[in-house]
Design an enzyme around this catalytic site. Sequence first.
Site, PDB file in Angstrom:
ATOM      1  CE  LYS A  22     -66.784 -13.942   6.462  1.00 45.32           C
ATOM      2  NZ  LYS A  22     -66.747 -12.931   5.380  1.00 45.32           N
ATOM      3  CG  ASN A  23     -63.113 -12.037   5.573  1.00 44.90           C
ATOM      4  OD1 ASN A  23     -64.040 -12.639   5.025  1.00 44.90           O
ATOM      5  ND2 ASN A  23     -63.313 -10.976   6.340  1.00 44.90           N
ATOM      6  CB  CYS A 116     -73.035  -4.427   0.198  1.00 39.56           C
ATOM      7  SG  CYS A 116     -72.517  -5.280   1.661  1.00 39.56           S
ATOM      8  NE  ARG A 121     -68.149  -4.519   1.056  1.00 36.42           N
ATOM      9  CZ  ARG A 121     -68.088  -5.766   1.538  1.00 36.42           C
ATOM     10  NH1 ARG A 121     -69.177  -6.377   1.943  1.00 36.42           N
ATOM     11  NH2 ARG A 121     -66.929  -6.391   1.618  1.00 36.42           N
ATOM     12  CG  ASP A 309     -64.881  -7.401   9.184  1.00 33.77           C
ATOM     13  OD1 ASP A 309     -65.703  -6.607   8.689  1.00 33.77           O
ATOM     14  OD2 ASP A 309     -64.104  -8.087   8.488  1.00 33.77           O
ATOM     15  NE  ARG A 401     -72.671 -13.918   3.785  1.00 36.06           N
ATOM     16  CZ  ARG A 401     -72.477 -12.755   3.200  1.00 36.06           C
ATOM     17  NH1 ARG A 401     -73.382 -11.808   3.313  1.00 36.06           N
ATOM     18  NH2 ARG A 401     -71.385 -12.529   2.504  1.00 36.06           N
TER      19      ARG A 401
END
Length: 433
Positions: A22-23, A116, A121, A309, A401
């Site tokens: 995803k990133n 967030c 952030r 993460d 997500r």
Amino acid sequence: MDSFVIKGRQRLSGSIAVSGSKNSALPILAVSIMTGEACRFGNIPLLRDIQTQVKILNTLGVESVWKGREVRTQVKDTYNSTAPYELVKQMRAGVCVLGPLLAARGEAIVSLPGGCVIGERPIDLHLKGLEALGAEITLEHGNIHAKTPKGGLKGAEIYLGGKFGSSVLATDNVMCAAVMAKGTTVIECAACEPEVVDLANCLIAMGAKIEGAGSPRITIHGVKKLKAADWNVIPDRIEAATFVVAGAITQSPISITGCRPDHLLAFLDVLRQSGVVVERKGSTLKVVPGARPKATDFVTLPYPAFATDCQAQTMALMAIADGTSTITERIYPERFMAAAELKRMGAKISVANGTAVIQGVDKLSGAEVMASDLRASAALVIAGLAAEGETRISRVYHIDRGYERIEERLRKLGAKIQRQSVGGEETTAAAVG
Ligand code: EPU
């Protein structure tokens, strides 16, 4: 709103394939702004965040066609350079169109990403880096308005470290802007994450001149234009780690295929210290069931250290480990939302000043819990797989997500996990694709 209902303590078996990152995919899709040619991006995960990114690109005049895991893009018009609040507020990574827009169109208006749940952030490093290249930036009406000066962006030496170290998306934005700036740019204290390297390699394949990606110093020699992109993104290292923890917590012999174990060395080292055996063979990681994990201490830091993460998922494992573990968050000191929900499942966790102390318990017990962000949700799923009885996780849109149809894939391994809509009916996650 969907929930997951998990009946825990099932032993899993079989293999699970990792999706595209995803990133990596989020900033890589944004490079379609930087060329007039048609682009193809492969191994794109079917996720809500990716859909949001494609919608942002569509508002910026980029046409897109999805086919399976492929997204084809083509810039059709360049009139609109504004990434709207309705979309950027859904996903902070929308900010990664800033560098590409500035490089290609000389102007970018991107809504300021708001607060967030995982903590403050800021985007000061993004702005500092772009300003060093000569961009004129104003913040007005909730938007970042960036313009190139007369004569365009110019290469510069930029120190991009902040109080938490390097920044992934700031490195991405500055690198993209520098690719078409005049002269040479040196980014010092660049993020070294594999996703930054993937973006750099994609840009290089489009004709950019970039050296040193993956190290703290990236050198970029500006070019006039870029060709088409034809790129397959790397496997998702965070998803791979999540499945490894799912195997470890349920003591199940599962194989995680199509991953890049070399991107997971710090994570695998923490698991090794806790006594979890993970065999590595090519692009497959195999969890070998063994004794109860031992308590282990670790600290999250920028790559190549332990990734923030993966923190929440590993905390779920430490919750049932033998002994007391400490986890220190050095990227997002407030990112411990999973702790309160894990406590509802019987975990013994106290959090203070960016450190969680976890006193391992013999077992977790199923409970009603609430997903609060992407990785905390993954931690709750992992805990639910190991807990005695039924766990009901509400607000699982967070998990959609970043994990593609996670319940269907875990079910194939033998997990008892169902998605239910508010009315109690089971639904599939197809809508997220
Ligand atoms: N920071 C600043 N100023 C900035 C930018 C960042 O002080 O201008 C700080 C942040 O507050 C944080 C640290 O620097 O303390 C690192 O943040 P970074 O900028 O690297 O985060 P990001 O680029 O916004 C990406 C991932 C996140 C992941 C972080 C850290 C994407 C789309 N997102 O965010 O992924 O946690 O890097 O590795 O790549 C997730 O997937 O769950 C997720 C949150």
